[in-house]
Design an enzyme around this catalytic site. Structure first.
Site, PDB file in Angstrom:
ATOM      1  N   SER A 128       0.848  -1.177   0.000  1.00 53.22           N
ATOM      2  CA  SER A 128       0.000   0.000   0.000  1.00 53.22           C
ATOM      3  C   SER A 128       0.888   1.233   0.000  1.00 53.22           C
ATOM      4  O   SER A 128       2.037   1.196   0.459  1.00 53.22           O
ATOM      5  CB  SER A 128      -0.921   0.021   1.227  1.00 53.22           C
ATOM      6  OG  SER A 128      -1.610   1.249   1.318  1.00 53.22           O
ATOM      7  N   TYR A 154      -2.805   0.038  10.588  1.00 50.77           N
ATOM      8  CA  TYR A 154      -2.700  -0.501   9.225  1.00 50.77           C
ATOM      9  C   TYR A 154      -1.316  -0.289   8.607  1.00 50.77           C
ATOM     10  O   TYR A 154      -0.743  -1.213   8.024  1.00 50.77           O
ATOM     11  CB  TYR A 154      -3.778   0.153   8.361  1.00 50.77           C
ATOM     12  CG  TYR A 154      -3.725  -0.225   6.905  1.00 50.77           C
ATOM     13  CD1 TYR A 154      -4.075  -1.501   6.477  1.00 50.77           C
ATOM     14  CD2 TYR A 154      -3.338   0.708   5.944  1.00 50.77           C
ATOM     15  CE1 TYR A 154      -4.031  -1.848   5.137  1.00 50.77           C
ATOM     16  CE2 TYR A 154      -3.300   0.372   4.605  1.00 50.77           C
ATOM     17  CZ  TYR A 154      -3.640  -0.900   4.203  1.00 50.77           C
ATOM     18  OH  TYR A 154      -3.595  -1.231   2.873  1.00 50.77           O
TER      19      TYR A 154
END
Length: 403
Positions: free
Chosen positions: A278, A291
């Site tokens: 990501s 995250y």
């Protein structure tokens, strides 16, 4: 009045006065005179622009004194002048010719092959040709995983989807077969957090459609919120799914790709492993305390495996997609704090099929880091160099969002 010998010699030889002999016996005949005893013969004139031997070099003082007297400078007996006056245009032509010769590429009879620092040490270790024959994708029932499966099926590859929900796997299979009736699609229901189940599911996928030469770790989860608002179980769950789930797929895939023998009919040795990271794994953002660390850890795993797996012809890749329009993003947007929503809103969201195509292009080109979009590219390449400025910008956006 009768002319003397010197006068007759001067009329016979029209050369300049400095070439006339002062001997009372009269001047020498016109043309080059034979070398005197004990001296060497004159050397031929050198080519314009070539090097000047040290034996032919003259001092600047002697040349200047000679030019001041109206001549070309003093010359040593029996030797050519080391320097002579040339027009400026001729010197420019010589300089251009020398520069063109120096920069001209020299042909090689045997071109030297380009080799990377991490290139395979043996020709048999080269990765298999692209597109792959069989791809195994965790998290392939929806989102980016399903978009990757659709792109690979369109390229003629067989795919095996691995996910927890059997009903969503069946729906994904119907989507693929509706677009490509001849598609070869395998389904394996498992939990990526269980290493034993993942190893067994990977072996089953190879029994169904042959050796897997492209493994994609795409299963993941995301939660947003402030640190004090998230329970410790959320941090553990995200690390288990995002990091250990990818590791559980990479271990059997790497072992299978290393252990194959093409001579035994087990398929070509080597393959490719793609980790779906990501853009949040390139820079910590407020609201992603649970995250972002999982994607940072995933990139560290990919960097470690990159060097370790290269001698066996296994290529390691990690993609850094931005916000992507998936069901997971829709659920996560309601949890984002104002700071994260303001920062993420400056980049926008991508479609899953565009993200999948960008990832596959990067894998086909052999890229390790595959940033998707200009924002991810800037975070990967430019942000480390101007990190103080980026921190100031993030602080301003966060302060403005808090009001």
């Amino acid at each position: 009045m009768r002319d003397g010998p010197a006068t007759r010699g001067a009329e016979a030889c029209p050369g300049p006065p400095r070439h006339r002999s002062r001997s009372p016996c009269g001047p020498p005949p016109c043309g080059p005179s034979p070398p005197a005893a004990g001296t060497s013969a004159p050397r031929p004139p050198r080519r314009a622009g070539g090097p000047v031997p040290s034996s032919q070099r003259a001092s600047r003082g002697s040349l200047a004194r000679g030019r001041a007297r109206g001549g070309e400078g003093r010359r040593r007996p029996g030797r050519q002048a080391a320097w002579r006056w040339r027009p400026r245009a001729e010197w420019c032509s010589i300089a251009r010719t020398s520069a063109a010769f120096a920069t001209r590429p020299q042909p090689r009879s045997h071109p030297r092959p380009r080799r990377s620092v991490i290139a395979p040490s043996r020709p048999s270790s080269a990765p298999p040709p692209w597109p792959p024959r069989h791809a195994a994708i965790t998290g392939g029932s929806s989102g980016i995983g399903l978009a990757l499966a659709r792109a690979l099926v369109a390229r003629g590859a067989a795919v095996t989807l691995l996910a927890r929900d059997a009903s969503r796997l069946a729906d994904a299979s119907e989507v693929l077969r509706a677009e490509h009736p001849e598609a070869r699609v395998g389904l394996v229901a498992l939990d990526v957090a269980d290493p034993v189940a993942v190893a067994a599911g990977f072996a089953r996928a190879e029994r169904l459609a042959g050796p897997v030469d492209f493994a994609v770790a795409c299963a993941g989860a995301a939660r947003a919120g402030r640190v004090e608002d998230l329970s410790p179980a959320v941090f553990e769950t995200l690390m288990t799914v995002n990091y250990f789930g990818a590791l559980n797929l990479a271990r059997p895939a790497l072992a299978a790709m290393r252990g194959r023998s093409e001579a035994d009919g087990e398929g070509p040795r080597g393959g490719r492993i793609l980790f779906v990271g990501s853009a949040a794994g390139l820079m910590g953002l407020p609201g992603y305390a649970a995250y972002a660390p999982t994607k940072f850890a995933l990139r560290g795993l990919a960097e470690a495996l990159r060097i370790e797996a290269a001698p066996e012809g296994v290529g390691i890749h990690i993609a850094h997609p931005p916000d992507t329009e998936t069901p997971q993003l829709v659920a996560e947007r309601h949890e984002r704090p104002p700071e994260l929503a303001a920062i993420a809103g400056t980049a926008g969201a991508w479609r899953a099929d565009k993200v999948a195509e960008a990832m596959l292009r990067g894998v086909a080109r052999g890229r390790f880091d595959i940033p998707v979009g200009a924002t991810a590219w800037a975070m990967l390449r430019l942000a480390p160099a101007v990190r103080p400025l980026v921190d100031v910008w993030l602080a301003r956006v966060a302060a403005k969002a808090r009001g």
